[in-house]
Design an enzyme around this catalytic site. Structure first.
Site, PDB file in Angstrom:
ATOM      1  N   HIS A 174      14.383  31.355  54.769  1.00  0.00           N
ATOM      2  CA  HIS A 174      13.161  32.128  55.086  1.00  0.00           C
ATOM      3  C   HIS A 174      12.306  32.366  53.834  1.00  0.00           C
ATOM      4  O   HIS A 174      11.552  33.334  53.778  1.00  0.00           O
ATOM      5  CB  HIS A 174      13.486  33.478  55.720  1.00  0.00           C
ATOM      6  CG  HIS A 174      14.509  33.401  56.811  1.00  0.00           C
ATOM      7  ND1 HIS A 174      14.169  33.176  58.125  1.00  0.00           N
ATOM      8  CD2 HIS A 174      15.867  33.490  56.764  1.00  0.00           C
ATOM      9  CE1 HIS A 174      15.298  33.161  58.859  1.00  0.00           C
ATOM     10  NE2 HIS A 174      16.328  33.335  58.051  1.00  0.00           N
ATOM     11  N   SER A 295      -8.967  22.251  35.617  1.00  0.00           N
ATOM     12  CA  SER A 295     -10.059  22.792  36.416  1.00  0.00           C
ATOM     13  C   SER A 295     -11.343  22.635  35.628  1.00  0.00           C
ATOM     14  O   SER A 295     -11.347  22.758  34.401  1.00  0.00           O
ATOM     15  CB  SER A 295      -9.790  24.261  36.710  1.00  0.00           C
ATOM     16  OG  SER A 295     -11.004  24.903  37.029  1.00  0.00           O
ATOM     17  N   LYS A 301      -6.129  26.374  33.544  1.00  0.00           N
ATOM     18  CA  LYS A 301      -5.398  25.846  34.699  1.00  0.00           C
ATOM     19  C   LYS A 301      -4.860  24.439  34.534  1.00  0.00           C
ATOM     20  O   LYS A 301      -5.440  23.605  33.867  1.00  0.00           O
ATOM     21  CB  LYS A 301      -6.281  25.892  35.959  1.00  0.00           C
ATOM     22  CG  LYS A 301      -6.522  27.315  36.394  1.00  0.00           C
ATOM     23  CD  LYS A 301      -7.033  27.371  37.802  1.00  0.00           C
ATOM     24  CE  LYS A 301      -5.971  27.007  38.793  1.00  0.00           C
ATOM     25  NZ  LYS A 301      -6.510  26.936  40.143  1.00  0.00           N
ATOM     26  N   GLU A 308      -0.007  17.845  45.640  1.00  0.00           N
ATOM     27  CA  GLU A 308      -0.803  18.279  46.804  1.00  0.00           C
ATOM     28  C   GLU A 308      -1.263  17.075  47.624  1.00  0.00           C
ATOM     29  O   GLU A 308      -1.239  17.101  48.857  1.00  0.00           O
ATOM     30  CB  GLU A 308      -2.022  19.076  46.339  1.00  0.00           C
ATOM     31  CG  GLU A 308      -1.661  20.418  45.716  1.00  0.00           C
ATOM     32  CD  GLU A 308      -2.854  21.030  44.997  1.00  0.00           C
ATOM     33  OE1 GLU A 308      -3.614  21.768  45.636  1.00  0.00           O
ATOM     34  OE2 GLU A 308      -3.034  20.760  43.797  1.00  0.00           O
TER      35      GLU A 308
END
Ligand code: ARG
Length: 479
Positions: A174, A295, A301, A308
């Site tokens: 979970h 970024s 970043k 992804e």
């Protein structure tokens, strides 16, 4: 344009091919051009030229051996096919939508090169068995390529698993901290998934490896062909047993797309975990520079774009399976032109999955593992509570349900004191169960916890190391 403008519009055809003024006006090109555009598959099926040439060579040799065409014509055909192969490979071949597909292109060019003898190649053959053969050969190659990519991913997983056989991290259910596991064990879980993916591909390959060539249009042929000979020449195990099935089904492609969809789901889950682990909130891994991006506005970043996108590729890969399932579902026996739509989704899946697997192989091989962060997190959330309960069962002979209750009370105590289980004093724990001794502290550490999980398939570092080593031996022994 208003309805009135439309009504008063000049209704005379602009060109000869724009003859249909009822619906042709919507299109810049006339009906013939629209027919050509919807019909042509050359833009994508040219990818199958190698397979088409192989099928034609096998067919031509068989026709000669059976005395169906003469040797002079047969050899002229084979020479012409060689020339065409060179032209396509060197980018000198001319394509045109008017010639529809790769089969007609090659045949038309053969006519230009060798003259009327070219017309003999299509004896006892139809584009229906031709395309079924080409596409099977293409999917068979795709299976081999996907399999090789998966093998490289397995190699990376097993290597990292051995290296991190004893690196403790939290195991989740979970997405709540459940029990400590090792990072190596986690990697080997994916090893198992991708191994099964390879075996699904192998099953699919074995089932599809039958030769459609010789089914002709749908009913077979009256020429004395030798279907076993073309099967052998093309590396098929045997001819397809039923000529109608041979030209009508595409279940081999559906199986490949299904196997790829399952792999894509595995890839996506692994990618999701890497995205999660790389978040500064979690900080379990640092991404390799080579597989991340910056970024344009936030200089601090480092984004896990490769993971992804690997995760996202599963969307189109599953979509491609759906596409072909839906194309096929209502088709009566045997061939319908609908089936020309089998290729683009299949080609796209092979390409997309190859990229996704390669990206994740790089990720697995190159992520930097933050062992300290993993170990610290492994101890959070009372993750060794089960070890405490098991100790009470083992040492004090208490039934598990009662031990579960004792442990629950001790967890509550730690929670109210805002500390970990191992930070409680022995005296504290003894207020719940008087029999507990200071030996309990040995199982409360996360390293002890994982070391004690020695049941078959468990996370004990020795087992993980042995599994990772066995996997690497296995990979170097087999295909
Ligand atoms: N381009 C066609 C395809 O991909 C080849 C088969 C054409 N057969 C036919 N009967 N028109 O399916």
């Amino acid at each position: 344009m208003t309805a009135k403008d439309q009504n008063t519009k000049d209704q005379t055809p602009k060109t000869d091919s724009d003859a249909n003024s009822l619906w042709g006006g919507r299109f810049a090109a006339g009906p013939a051009a629209i027919m050509e555009a919807i019909n042509a598959s050359i833009d994508f099926d040219r990818l199958m030229y190698t397979q088409d040439l192989a099928g034609s060579r096998a067919h031509c040799n068989m026709l000669m051996a059976q005395g169906i065409i003469g040797n002079d014509d047969g050899h002229a055909i084979l020479t012409g096919l060689d020339q065409i192969e060179g032209e396509i490979r060197d980018g000198k071949f001319e394509y045109s939508a008017a010639l529809e597909d790769i089969h007609m292109h090659i045949e038309a060019r053969l006519h230009e090169i060798i003259g009327p003898a070219a017309g003999r190649l299509h004896t006892a053959r139809s584009r229906n068995d031709q395309v079924a053969t080409d596409f099977r050969l293409w999917v068979r190659d795709a299976i081999d390529n996907t399999d090789a990519a998966l093998k490289a991913l397995l190699q990376a997983l097993a290597t990292r698993a051995e290296e991190h056989a004893a690196t403790v991290m939290p195991g989740f259910t979970h997405l709540q901290t459940a029990q400590p596991v090792t990072f190596g064990h986690h990697m080997m879980a994916y090893y198992q998934m991708f191994s099964r993916d390879r075996s699904r591909l192998a099953d699919c390959r074995a089932r599809m490896n039958e030769n459609p060539l010789g089914a002709a249009a749908l009913a077979g042929t009256s020429f004395p062909i030798d279907r076993q000979a073309t099967a052998t020449a093309l590396g098929f195990d045997r001819p397809c047993a039923n000529s109608m099935d041979a030209v009508a089904d595409r279940d081999f492609a559906l199986e490949y797309l299904s196997a790829c969809s399952i792999t894509a789901v595995h890839i996506s889950r692994l990618a999701e975990e890497i995205v999660l682990w790389a978040s500064p909130l979690v900080n379990f891994v640092a991404l390799p520079d080579s597989l991340s991006t910056g970024s344009s506005i936030m200089p601090q970043k480092k984004n896990p774009d490769a993971a992804e996108l690997a995760r996202a590729k599963s969307g189109r890969i599953i979509g491609n399976l759906n596409t072909l399932l839906i194309v096929m579902k209502g088709l009566p026996m045997t061939y319908s032109k609908d089936m020309q739509e089998d290729k683009e989704p299949t080609f796209d899946t092979a390409d997309s999955l190859a990229l996704a697997i390669a990206a994740m192989t790089g990720m697995v091989a190159e992520i930097k593992v933050n062992e300290a962060a993993m170990e610290a997190a492994a101890g959070q959330g009372f993750s060794t509570a089960t070890d405490l309960a098991d100790w009470v069962v083992r040492v004090l002979g208490v039934p598990f349900r009662r031990a579960h209750d004792i442990t629950g009370q001790i967890v509550r105590m730690a929670e109210s004191k805002n500390c970990g289980l191992e930070d409680l004093s022995l005296a504290d724990m003894q207020t719940v169960e008087a029999g507990i001794t200071d030996e309990i502290f040995a199982v409360l550490g996360v390293n002890n916890s994982v070391s004690s999980r020695t049941s078959f398939g468990g996370t004990a570092p020795d087992l993980v190391r042995a599994a990772a080593q066995a996997a690497q031996t296995d990979l170097s022994d087999k295909r």
